[in-house]
Design a protein around this motif. Structure first.
Motif, PDB file in Angstrom:
ATOM      1  N   ALA A   1      32.569  19.754  59.629  1.00  0.00           N
ATOM      2  CA  ALA A   1      31.742  19.747  60.803  1.00  0.00           C
ATOM      3  C   ALA A   1      30.950  18.247  60.638  1.00  0.00           C
ATOM      4  CB  ALA A   1      30.695  20.877  60.950  1.00  0.00           C
ATOM      5  N   GLY A   2      31.297  17.242  59.990  1.00  0.00           N
ATOM      6  CA  GLY A   2      30.526  16.081  59.558  1.00  0.00           C
ATOM      7  C   GLY A   2      30.921  15.170  60.877  1.00  0.00           C
ATOM      8  N   LYS A   3      31.043  14.004  60.797  1.00  0.00           N
ATOM      9  CA  LYS A   3      31.028  13.056  61.982  1.00  0.00           C
ATOM     10  C   LYS A   3      32.411  12.950  62.583  1.00  0.00           C
ATOM     11  CE  LYS A   3      27.167  10.076  60.526  1.00  0.00           C
ATOM     12  NZ  LYS A   3      26.951   8.478  60.123  1.00  0.00           N
ATOM     13  N   VAL A   4      33.620  13.428  61.853  1.00  0.00           N
ATOM     14  CA  VAL A   4      34.700  13.170  62.232  1.00  0.00           C
ATOM     15  C   VAL A   4      35.419  14.631  62.865  1.00  0.00           C
ATOM     16  CG1 VAL A   4      37.093  12.483  61.317  1.00  0.00           C
ATOM     17  CG2 VAL A   4      35.285  11.440  60.319  1.00  0.00           C
ATOM     18  N   GLY A   5      35.244  15.568  62.240  1.00  0.00           N
ATOM     19  CA  GLY A   5      35.742  16.644  62.719  1.00  0.00           C
ATOM     20  C   GLY A   5      35.635  17.158  64.091  1.00  0.00           C
ATOM     21  N   PRO A   6      34.453  17.267  64.562  1.00  0.00           N
ATOM     22  CA  PRO A   6      34.107  17.606  66.076  1.00  0.00           C
ATOM     23  C   PRO A   6      34.690  16.459  66.849  1.00  0.00           C
ATOM     24  CG  PRO A   6      31.966  17.712  64.428  1.00  0.00           C
ATOM     25  CD  PRO A   6      33.197  17.210  63.676  1.00  0.00           C
ATOM     26  N   VAL A   7      34.533  15.485  66.556  1.00  0.00           N
ATOM     27  CA  VAL A   7      35.267  14.295  67.509  1.00  0.00           C
ATOM     28  C   VAL A   7      36.644  14.564  67.688  1.00  0.00           C
ATOM     29  CG1 VAL A   7      35.634  11.884  68.171  1.00  0.00           C
ATOM     30  CG2 VAL A   7      33.335  12.675  67.146  1.00  0.00           C
ATOM     31  N   ILE A   8      37.224  14.785  66.480  1.00  0.00           N
ATOM     32  CA  ILE A   8      38.569  15.100  66.752  1.00  0.00           C
ATOM     33  C   ILE A   8      39.042  16.242  67.513  1.00  0.00           C
ATOM     34  CG2 ILE A   8      40.897  15.741  65.396  1.00  0.00           C
ATOM     35  CD1 ILE A   8      39.916  12.895  65.042  1.00  0.00           C
ATOM     36  N   GLY A   9      38.268  17.330  67.442  1.00  0.00           N
ATOM     37  CA  GLY A   9      38.378  18.319  68.086  1.00  0.00           C
ATOM     38  C   GLY A   9      38.084  18.537  69.825  1.00  0.00           C
ATOM     39  N   ALA A  10      37.111  17.408  69.844  1.00  0.00           N
ATOM     40  CA  ALA A  10      36.810  17.080  71.210  1.00  0.00           C
ATOM     41  C   ALA A  10      37.850  16.402  71.836  1.00  0.00           C
ATOM     42  CB  ALA A  10      35.587  16.227  71.360  1.00  0.00           C
ATOM     43  N   ALA A  11      38.605  15.353  71.172  1.00  0.00           N
ATOM     44  CA  ALA A  11      39.728  14.672  71.753  1.00  0.00           C
ATOM     45  C   ALA A  11      40.970  15.414  71.906  1.00  0.00           C
ATOM     46  CB  ALA A  11      39.903  13.641  70.746  1.00  0.00           C
ATOM     47  N   LEU A  12      41.250  16.373  70.970  1.00  0.00           N
ATOM     48  CA  LEU A  12      42.154  17.358  71.336  1.00  0.00           C
ATOM     49  C   LEU A  12      41.995  18.309  72.341  1.00  0.00           C
ATOM     50  CD1 LEU A  12      43.348  17.993  67.528  1.00  0.00           C
ATOM     51  CD2 LEU A  12      44.461  16.701  69.172  1.00  0.00           C
ATOM     52  N   ALA A  13      40.791  18.821  72.564  1.00  0.00           N
ATOM     53  CA  ALA A  13      40.480  19.685  73.462  1.00  0.00           C
ATOM     54  C   ALA A  13      40.575  18.873  74.933  1.00  0.00           C
ATOM     55  CB  ALA A  13      39.069  19.951  73.568  1.00  0.00           C
ATOM     56  N   GLY A  14      40.363  17.600  74.929  1.00  0.00           N
ATOM     57  CA  GLY A  14      40.559  16.900  76.292  1.00  0.00           C
ATOM     58  C   GLY A  14      42.084  16.516  76.516  1.00  0.00           C
ATOM     59  N   ALA A  15      42.852  16.828  75.541  1.00  0.00           N
ATOM     60  CA  ALA A  15      44.516  16.691  75.637  1.00  0.00           C
ATOM     61  C   ALA A  15      44.930  18.080  76.197  1.00  0.00           C
ATOM     62  CB  ALA A  15      44.922  16.021  74.463  1.00  0.00           C
ATOM     63  N   GLY A  16      44.027  18.913  76.272  1.00  0.00           N
ATOM     64  CA  GLY A  16      44.471  20.395  76.675  1.00  0.00           C
ATOM     65  C   GLY A  16      44.727  21.532  75.578  1.00  0.00           C
ATOM     66  N   HIS A  17      44.395  21.024  74.359  1.00  0.00           N
ATOM     67  CA  HIS A  17      44.545  22.132  73.307  1.00  0.00           C
ATOM     68  C   HIS A  17      43.289  22.954  73.311  1.00  0.00           C
ATOM     69  CE1 HIS A  17      48.178  20.081  71.398  1.00  0.00           C
ATOM     70  NE2 HIS A  17      47.430  19.077  71.449  1.00  0.00           N
ATOM     71  N   ALA A  18      43.505  24.219  72.853  1.00  0.00           N
ATOM     72  CA  ALA A  18      42.549  25.118  72.816  1.00  0.00           C
ATOM     73  C   ALA A  18      41.764  25.252  71.297  1.00  0.00           C
ATOM     74  CB  ALA A  18      42.949  26.773  73.211  1.00  0.00           C
ATOM     75  N   LEU A  19      40.503  25.085  71.214  1.00  0.00           N
ATOM     76  CA  LEU A  19      39.819  25.062  70.078  1.00  0.00           C
ATOM     77  C   LEU A  19      39.497  26.422  69.552  1.00  0.00           C
ATOM     78  CD1 LEU A  19      37.404  22.099  70.346  1.00  0.00           C
ATOM     79  CD2 LEU A  19      39.782  22.118  69.721  1.00  0.00           C
ATOM     80  N   THR A  20      39.728  27.030  68.491  1.00  0.00           N
ATOM     81  CA  THR A  20      39.561  28.241  67.955  1.00  0.00           C
ATOM     82  C   THR A  20      38.237  28.413  67.322  1.00  0.00           C
ATOM     83  OG1 THR A  20      40.720  27.730  65.904  1.00  0.00           O
ATOM     84  CG2 THR A  20      42.024  28.592  67.839  1.00  0.00           C
ATOM     85  N   GLY A  21      37.857  27.370  66.609  1.00  0.00           N
ATOM     86  CA  GLY A  21      36.361  27.426  65.670  1.00  0.00           C
ATOM     87  C   GLY A  21      36.285  26.191  64.744  1.00  0.00           C
ATOM     88  N   ILE A  22      35.112  26.255  64.184  1.00  0.00           N
ATOM     89  CA  ILE A  22      34.744  25.200  63.350  1.00  0.00           C
ATOM     90  C   ILE A  22      34.025  25.577  62.329  1.00  0.00           C
ATOM     91  CG2 ILE A  22      32.510  24.458  64.672  1.00  0.00           C
ATOM     92  CD1 ILE A  22      33.370  21.457  63.901  1.00  0.00           C
ATOM     93  N   THR A  23      34.208  24.917  61.138  1.00  0.00           N
ATOM     94  CA  THR A  23      33.265  25.343  60.089  1.00  0.00           C
ATOM     95  C   THR A  23      31.982  24.885  60.051  1.00  0.00           C
ATOM     96  OG1 THR A  23      34.045  23.772  58.864  1.00  0.00           O
ATOM     97  CG2 THR A  23      35.119  25.758  58.227  1.00  0.00           C
ATOM     98  N   PRO A  24      31.056  25.629  59.384  1.00  0.00           N
ATOM     99  CA  PRO A  24      29.587  25.226  59.682  1.00  0.00           C
ATOM    100  C   PRO A  24      29.261  23.877  58.928  1.00  0.00           C
ATOM    101  CG  PRO A  24      29.761  27.253  58.482  1.00  0.00           C
ATOM    102  CD  PRO A  24      30.998  26.558  58.579  1.00  0.00           C
ATOM    103  N   GLY A  25      28.242  23.169  59.566  1.00  0.00           N
ATOM    104  CA  GLY A  25      27.810  21.823  59.161  1.00  0.00           C
ATOM    105  C   GLY A  25      26.185  21.833  59.063  1.00  0.00           C
ATOM    106  N   SER A  26      25.927  20.456  58.510  1.00  0.00           N
ATOM    107  CA  SER A  26      24.338  20.262  58.271  1.00  0.00           C
ATOM    108  C   SER A  26      23.707  20.163  59.565  1.00  0.00           C
ATOM    109  CB  SER A  26      24.170  19.289  57.193  1.00  0.00           C
ATOM    110  OG  SER A  26      24.749  18.189  57.682  1.00  0.00           O
ATOM    111  N   ASP A  27      24.504  19.682  60.637  1.00  0.00           N
ATOM    112  CA  ASP A  27      23.864  18.985  61.771  1.00  0.00           C
ATOM    113  C   ASP A  27      24.386  19.820  63.102  1.00  0.00           C
ATOM    114  OD1 ASP A  27      22.571  17.853  64.036  1.00  0.00           O
ATOM    115  OD2 ASP A  27      23.081  15.723  63.302  1.00  0.00           O
ATOM    116  N   GLU A  28      23.830  21.122  63.119  1.00  0.00           N
ATOM    117  CA  GLU A  28      24.465  22.035  64.183  1.00  0.00           C
ATOM    118  C   GLU A  28      24.074  21.528  65.546  1.00  0.00           C
ATOM    119  OE1 GLU A  28      22.681  25.811  63.361  1.00  0.00           O
ATOM    120  OE2 GLU A  28      23.670  26.186  61.555  1.00  0.00           O
ATOM    121  N   GLU A  29      23.066  21.007  65.855  1.00  0.00           N
ATOM    122  CA  GLU A  29      22.862  20.264  67.256  1.00  0.00           C
ATOM    123  C   GLU A  29      23.750  19.360  67.670  1.00  0.00           C
ATOM    124  OE1 GLU A  29      18.868  19.170  67.509  1.00  0.00           O
ATOM    125  OE2 GLU A  29      17.868  20.950  67.343  1.00  0.00           O
ATOM    126  N   ARG A  30      24.030  18.374  66.635  1.00  0.00           N
ATOM    127  CA  ARG A  30      24.924  17.285  67.027  1.00  0.00           C
ATOM    128  C   ARG A  30      26.471  17.888  67.289  1.00  0.00           C
ATOM    129  NH1 ARG A  30      28.669  15.161  63.689  1.00  0.00           N
ATOM    130  NH2 ARG A  30      27.550  16.039  62.163  1.00  0.00           N
TER     131      ARG A  30
END
Length: 240
Positions: A14-43
């Protein structure tokens, strides 16, 4: 990938890369199942609102595609640790985003039957939605066994990138090139700004902006011209 090929995607990292990759794949129509904890929950919440925060084992259990976006030194141990506890599932897609590794680092998961993919989008991530616009103008290095290389390429396209195939044997050199281009550029700009600050120039970062961008654009144009003269039949492939 066709619309019939939508996947349940989990994100480890859940650093700078993972959430963005997730958002891009969600935008392509995939369903996100979850993400591991990170230090910046608000971001993370800002870019992936409402996504369940789960431990890595649960992310793997719920997902058909697991995206691993963790620091370089953490990747081998994470993959091996999840293999030791039997987390990986046969037929599961596992994709990591580290520039310096190909798919060999995923060997412990492959031994459990997963399909290994390495996809590195060549941008500097900020961890914000601005990165989604950068992805739309970026290349991505893809490495995978020949039989599943089209899957890696299709996922890169779904991120918004143009895929470039990098051979397993060339991933270390590729990773070094990426490190040089980012770390050296950042270091040189910082040194120049410090000298300007000492010389009494106000707002040295702003002062250098046009100069740095125009110089970099010229250098990239010259590098591209040199590369095109040497390119073989497929300029979209980097191979050993």
């Amino acid at each position: 990938m066709t619309r019939a090929g939508r996947l349940g995607v989990g994100i480890i990292g859940a650093g700078k890369v993972g959430p963005v990759i997730g958002a891009a794949l969600a935008g392509a129509g995939h369903a996100l199942t979850g993400i591991t904890p990170g230090s910046d929950e608000e971001r993370v919440e800002a870019i992936l609102p409402g996504l369940p925060v789960l431990d890595a084992l649960e992310v793997v259990r719920r997902s058909e595609l697991v995206v691993i976006a963790v620091p370089h030194d953490d990747l081998p141990g994470l993959v091996a640790g999840l293999a030791e506890i039997g987390a990986w599932q046969p037929g599961q897609l596992v994709l990591h985003t580290d520039p310096g590794y190909g798919t060999d680092v995923l060997a412990p998961a492959v031994a459990r039957g997963v399909i290994p993919l390495a996809v590195h989008p060549a941008i500097t991530f900020t961890g914000t939605s601005m990165d989604l616009r950068q992805l739309a103008h970026a290349y991505a290095a893809v490495t995978a066994p020949a039989a599943v290389l089209p899957i890696a390429q299709a996922l890169a396209v779904e991120l918004g990138c143009e895929p470039v195939v990098v051979a397993e044997s060339d991933r270390a050199a590729y990773g070094e090139a990426i490190a040089i281009s980012t770390e050296f550029s950042r270091s040189i700009v910082a040194q120049a700004a410090a000298l300007l600050r000492d010389a009494g120039v106000p707002h040295p970062g702003s002062y250098l902006s046009a100069l740095a961008h125009s110089t970099l654009d010229q250098a990239l144009t010259e590098a591209g011209s040199a590369g095109s003269a040497d390119a073989g039949p497929s300029a979209a492939t980097i191979d050993g």
